[in-house]
Design an enzyme around this catalytic site. Structure first.
Site, short mmCIF file in Angstrom:
data_model
loop_
_atom_site.label_atom_id
_atom_site.label_comp_id
_atom_site.label_asym_id
_atom_site.label_seq_id
_atom_site.Cartn_x
_atom_site.Cartn_y
_atom_site.Cartn_z
N SER A 122 -10.18 0.05 7.01
CA SER A 122 -9.43 0.25 5.78
C SER A 122 -8.77 -1.00 5.21
O SER A 122 -8.34 -0.99 4.06
CB SER A 122 -8.36 1.33 5.99
OG SER A 122 -8.94 2.60 6.06
N SER A 166 -9.25 2.37 3.09
CA SER A 166 -8.25 3.02 2.26
C SER A 166 -7.31 2.06 1.53
O SER A 166 -6.54 2.49 0.66
CB SER A 166 -7.40 3.98 3.11
OG SER A 166 -6.72 3.30 4.15
N LYS A 172 0.83 -1.21 0.00
CA LYS A 172 0.00 0.00 0.00
C LYS A 172 0.87 1.27 0.00
O LYS A 172 1.88 1.33 0.70
CB LYS A 172 -0.90 -0.03 1.24
CG LYS A 172 -1.87 1.13 1.41
CD LYS A 172 -2.69 0.92 2.67
CE LYS A 172 -3.72 2.02 2.87
NZ LYS A 172 -4.53 1.79 4.10
#
Length: 494
Positions: free
Chosen positions: A180, A156, A81
């Site tokens: 997330s 996210s 990420k």
């Protein structure tokens, strides 16, 4: 003797890929080339992998093939990420001011992956400041759900989940403060694990700002994958103390609870927060499947005793954390922009929480500690608690109104026949977050409305091995989840 996995390489789980590597049925550089080709062929459809460091990855893969690297992840190509510092990449967290932020050291979690032999070749997309349940930012644009490109991949860690569902990577690492990891896994039909707070180092994660050393309250880092076994493998690598804490403590997680479905005490919670009827029906059907498999199931009549649906503790703590990274001008702008939302159930609370004083934090943290103790009493009677991940399944993109928290206050999500505040999608995942509990998401065996859906497996604090083991038991019964339908063929054609 381990069999070489069947089917196209991009559909293999991380565990299967590592087995093929160890058997020398395939090489790390060959795998890397296959992943890079896969991204070139079909990656543009979802826009999940937004950075590549091909040369460094190739050097690492060759070293793995030559026996110069050893570890549990040796030779495994993977992405991470774009909130984690990783040398060779920028760390933007989707924030334009950080577009050229190039760290000179790895985040602790990335260093652990590299030490375990992983070949990190790319970074995946995030929302602006990692603060939305859809993944869109001014630098890299919108990430689309591989199951339906008109829908959110979640956030996210939306790029992480979308990349897994499209076969662009076999393993990922994300972060979670408001679902997330869990919401993207649920929306994209993959697996995710939110660890117990503090067992995976968050140093080198943005937000907070680059170079921050203080562990962020509530936020955790953990893996996303295509099987429960992959999650367990990654957690073995990621969890534990890192400098400077390694000098003072060692992590010893309790062993998993019963290793059979028919010996597992399961509580089911489906009432107390808004829940889409089709998603609820799919969850109920899965619970019936568990009962037929012999699980000891207790359907709760309402929220578990530690949960107060009317409490604003989670929102106050969450937005105190978010607000600590906002300037006075940004907070003032939020309050001005939401001043007319007098009927919004959370706008006033959030506006105040953005500037929480140190004196106000004391009672909030005491309330959190009491919640954790209540959960420990609850889990004396149960091994796991099953709950929804969010209010519903992946929603249609809501973009064009700006980025960050402020525009989210005016959005709504359709839940059954009712339009509800967008921000209430935080309610189901917030329960585990506020009490620091581990929570594993695995996909349901069936896809209501033709879209994936996941179930949240919550455990007591530090019972990570139990929630992961329960997900693995489910995998033995129902198998692991497939790639998104349009991405299952060898070349990725629909």
């Amino acid at each position: 003797m381990t069999k070489t996995p069947q089917g196209p390489i991009h559909g293999w789980t991380a565990t299967q890929t590592l087995a093929a590597l160890r058997a020398r049925d395939i090489g790390s550089e060959e795998l890397l080339d296959a992943q890079l080709k896969r991204i070139a062929d079909v990656g543009g459809t979802v826009n999940a992998v937004v950075q590549l460091d091909t040369q460094t990855a190739r050097d690492t893969a060759r070293a793995a093939d030559n026996g110069q690297i050893t570890g549990p992840l040796t030779g495994l190509p993977m992405t991470v990420k774009d909130c984690f510092d990783a040398t060779g990449f920028t760390t933007t967290a989707g924030i334009p001011d950080l577009e050229h932020n190039r760290p000179d050291r790895d985040a602790d979690a990335i260093a652990r992956l590299k030490a375990a032999g992983a070949v990190i070749f790319g970074k995946t997309n995030v929302p602006l400041a990692a603060s939305d349940h859809q993944t869109d930012n001014p630098i890299f644009g919108l990430t689309r759900n591989p199951w339906d490109t008109d829908r959110s991949a979640g956030g996210s860690s939306g790029g992480s989940a979308a990349a897994l569902a499209a076969g662009l990577t076999p393993l990922e690492i994300g972060s979670d403060i408001g679902g997330s990891i869990r919401v993207p896994a649920h929306y994209c039909g993959v697996y995710g694990h939110k660890p117990s707070y503090g067992i995976v180092s968050a140093r080198g994660h943005v937000p907070p700002g680059p170079g921050a050393l203080t562990p962020p309250p509530l936020s955790v880092c953990g893996p996303l994958a295509r099987s429960a076994a992959d999650l367990s493998l990654a957690m073995d690598v990621l969890s534990g103390a890192d400098d400077p804490t390694v000098r003072g403590w060692r992590l010893h997680l309790p062993h998993a609870a019963p290793d059979r479905i028919d010996a597992t005490r399961v509580a089911v919670w489906l009432d107390g927060f808004p829940l889409d009827p089709a998603y609820r029906a799919a969850l109920s059907e899965f619970v019936e499947d568990l009962e037929h498999a012999g699980a000891n199931v207790d359907r709760l009549d309402g929220p578990p005793a530690p949960v107060d649906p009317d409490s604003d503790l989670y929102f106050r703590l969450l937005f105190a954390v978010i607000g600590s990274g906002m300037s006075d001008e940004d907070v003032a702008a939020f309050r001005d922009a939401t001043r007319d939302l007098t009927d919004h159930p959370h706008a006033a609370t959030i506006g105040r929480a953005l500037r929480t004083s140190f004196a106000d934090m004391g009672p909030l943290l005491e309330g959190q500690a009491r919640q954790i103790c209540k959960w420990h009493s609850f889990f004396a009677d149960y091994d796991v608690l099953l709950a929804p991940v969010a209010m519903g399944q992946a929603f249609a993109h809501q973009t064009g109104d700006g980025y960050g928290v402020t525009p989210q206050m005016r959005r709504t999500l359709q839940v059954g026949d009712t339009a509800l505040p967008y921000i209430e999608n935080l309610l189901w995942p917030g329960v585990a977050t506020v009490s620091h509990l581990p929570a594993t998401v695995r996909p349901l065996p069936r896809t209501p409305n033709g879209l994936p859906a996941g179930i949240q497996i919550i455990g007591d604090l530090y019972a990570d091995r139990t929630t992961l083991a329960f997900a693995e038991l489910c995998d033995r019964l129902w198998g692991t989840a497939p790639l998104a339908p349009a991405f299952r063929s060898i070349k990725g054609e629909a």
